[in-house]
Scaffold this active site. Structure first.
Site, PDB file in Angstrom:
ATOM      1  N   LYS A  36     -37.413  48.224  49.730  1.00 26.38           N
ATOM      2  CA  LYS A  36     -36.906  47.549  48.534  1.00 26.38           C
ATOM      3  C   LYS A  36     -37.024  46.027  48.619  1.00 26.38           C
ATOM      4  O   LYS A  36     -37.188  45.381  47.599  1.00 26.38           O
ATOM      5  CB  LYS A  36     -35.439  47.935  48.301  1.00 26.38           C
ATOM      6  CG  LYS A  36     -34.529  47.396  49.391  1.00 26.38           C
ATOM      7  CD  LYS A  36     -33.055  47.640  49.111  1.00 26.38           C
ATOM      8  CE  LYS A  36     -32.232  46.746  49.995  1.00 26.38           C
ATOM      9  NZ  LYS A  36     -31.191  47.426  50.757  1.00 26.38           N
ATOM     10  N   ARG A 131     -18.680  47.814  51.092  1.00 25.87           N
ATOM     11  CA  ARG A 131     -19.600  48.212  50.028  1.00 25.87           C
ATOM     12  C   ARG A 131     -19.417  49.717  49.873  1.00 25.87           C
ATOM     13  O   ARG A 131     -18.289  50.178  49.741  1.00 25.87           O
ATOM     14  CB  ARG A 131     -21.041  47.778  50.344  1.00 25.87           C
ATOM     15  CG  ARG A 131     -21.859  47.575  49.082  1.00 25.87           C
ATOM     16  CD  ARG A 131     -23.266  47.073  49.346  1.00 25.87           C
ATOM     17  NE  ARG A 131     -24.110  48.076  49.991  1.00 25.87           N
ATOM     18  CZ  ARG A 131     -25.383  47.891  50.310  1.00 25.87           C
ATOM     19  NH1 ARG A 131     -25.960  46.723  50.071  1.00 25.87           N
ATOM     20  NH2 ARG A 131     -26.085  48.844  50.871  1.00 25.87           N
TER      21      ARG A 131
END
Ligand SMILES: *Cc1c(COP(=O)(O)O)cnc(C)c1O
Length: 359
Positions: A36, A131
């Site tokens: 990514k 997260r």
């Protein structure tokens, strides 16, 4: 060819990944290549696929679909916990999916079962970075969820955790030991072994290649920045046994002129809502590059040409100080920069940056 250009060295990235898989395999750790950070171009992925990685991991279904359509055959992992709205696509295309939400996991199992598939899920834990993931206090719920879905549309193939992303929390051996303990509880509850106990990303893991960070049991890492940049942003350090010469950004000078270093007049907000302040260094030779925030993240640019300093950037103009360059640049010349992670992310995403693959 139109500037700015992002020039990528495929051979250097491939060599980086070969070094990473070689070191990690000695520790019994498999590597998923995370794509990514560079927006998963097929040129890069085709080369990385040839190394000993065990899966290609990306956060975006659009990237995974494009890689699959482009003929990439390695297993795929979706490393952003999925949106409920994309579960049908995920079931179609993705081998391993990271999960942290009970209902989404159950929904995904149902979608897979309806399609007659048995896909793999990896249960994420949050060990302090805040997260994604079940927190330690939620581990019982994670185990109940895993038991409900295992073998019905999905196999619970592993556990994982993440560090250094949302809050910059670094991994420790103690934190990873609690991941391994959770994994063995989960194995007992499910009655089968887990394939993947994934200890995180580049974050510190390659800076301690002797394995001192990893307790026995950790058997997977998801690595992007390590092979893409040869760097570790969590420690703000280069990884000494990897190359940093994986890519450079090139941009063209469109103005060079002597100007004061302190703006003339009252200073309000700049184009991005900040009130900038500049040190008064007298009159300086300054350049403007045809490069801006629509191409790159300016704080993540590191000049490769001696004496060049980045001063500021607007959408389309990057202002540099050239006072210490001995007058060797003229309008039309090209300056070169290394990129940090946010710079790579922005430049690889921007449609205004020409990508060139070499090596
Ligand atoms: C981005 C990401 C990675 C890879 O991070 P790098 O720092 O590029 O190695 C690994 N795992 C998850 C869940 C991620 O989001």
């Amino acid at each position: 060819m139109t500037y700015p250009i992002l020039r990528v060295r495929l051979d250097v990235m491939e060599e980086n990944m070969n070094r990473i898989t070689e070191r990690m395999s000695k520790l019994g750790i498999s590597v998923w290549a995370v794509t990514k950070g560079i927006s998963a171009p097929l040129e890069v992925v085709r080369r990385i696929e040839k190394t000993d990685i065990t899966a290609i991991a990306d956060s975006r279904m659009a990237n995974i679909r494009r890689m699959k359509d482009g003929g990439i055959e390695k297993p795929f992992a979706l490393i952003r916990i999925p949106m409920r709205s994309e579960l049908a696509d995920v079931a179609e295309l993705v081998d391993y999916t990271l999960m942290s939400d009970r209902e989404t996991t159950e929904l995904y199992a149902k979608v897979c079962a309806e399609k007659g598939k048995l896909r793999k899920v990896v249960i994420m834990t949050d060990l302090g970075d805040l997260r994604e993931g079940f927190r330690i206090s939620d581990f019982a719920e994670a185990i109940r969820t895993a038991k409900r879905v295992d073998g019905r549309g999905v196999t619970v193939a592993g556990v994982g955790t993440n560090f250094g992303c949302a809050s910059g929390v670094l991994p420790t051996r103690e934190k990873l030991e609690s991941l391994v303990r959770f994994a063995s509880e989960l194995e007992s509850a499910l009655g089968h072994e887990l394939e993947v106990i994934s200890g995180g990303a580049t974050t510190l893991s390659l800076l301690k290649p002797d394995g001192s960070l990893f307790p026995p049991g950790i058997n997977n890492l998801r690595i992007g920045e390590g092979y893409l940049l040869g760097r570790d942003k969590s420690a703000n350090r280069n990884i000494p046994w990897l190359s940093q010469a994986t890519m450079q950004l090139e941009a063209e000078l469109v103005e060079i002129r002597v100007k004061p270093s302190k703006p003339e007049g009252e200073v309000g907000f700049d184009a991005f809502g900040n009130v900038p302040s500049f040190e008064d260094r007298g009159e300086r030779l300054r350049g403007i590059l045809a490069l801006g925030r629509q191409d790159v993240y300016p704080n993540s640019l590191f000049p490769l040409d001696d004496g060049v300093e980045v001063i500021t950037a607007s959408s389309d103009h990057l202002v540099v100080d050239l006072e210490n360059c001995g007058g060797r640049f003229k309008v039309g010349d090209i300056l070169r920069f290394r990129l940090g992670y946010p710079g790579m992310l922005a430049a690889s995403t921007s449609p205004y940056v020409t990508k060139v693959y070499e090596g």
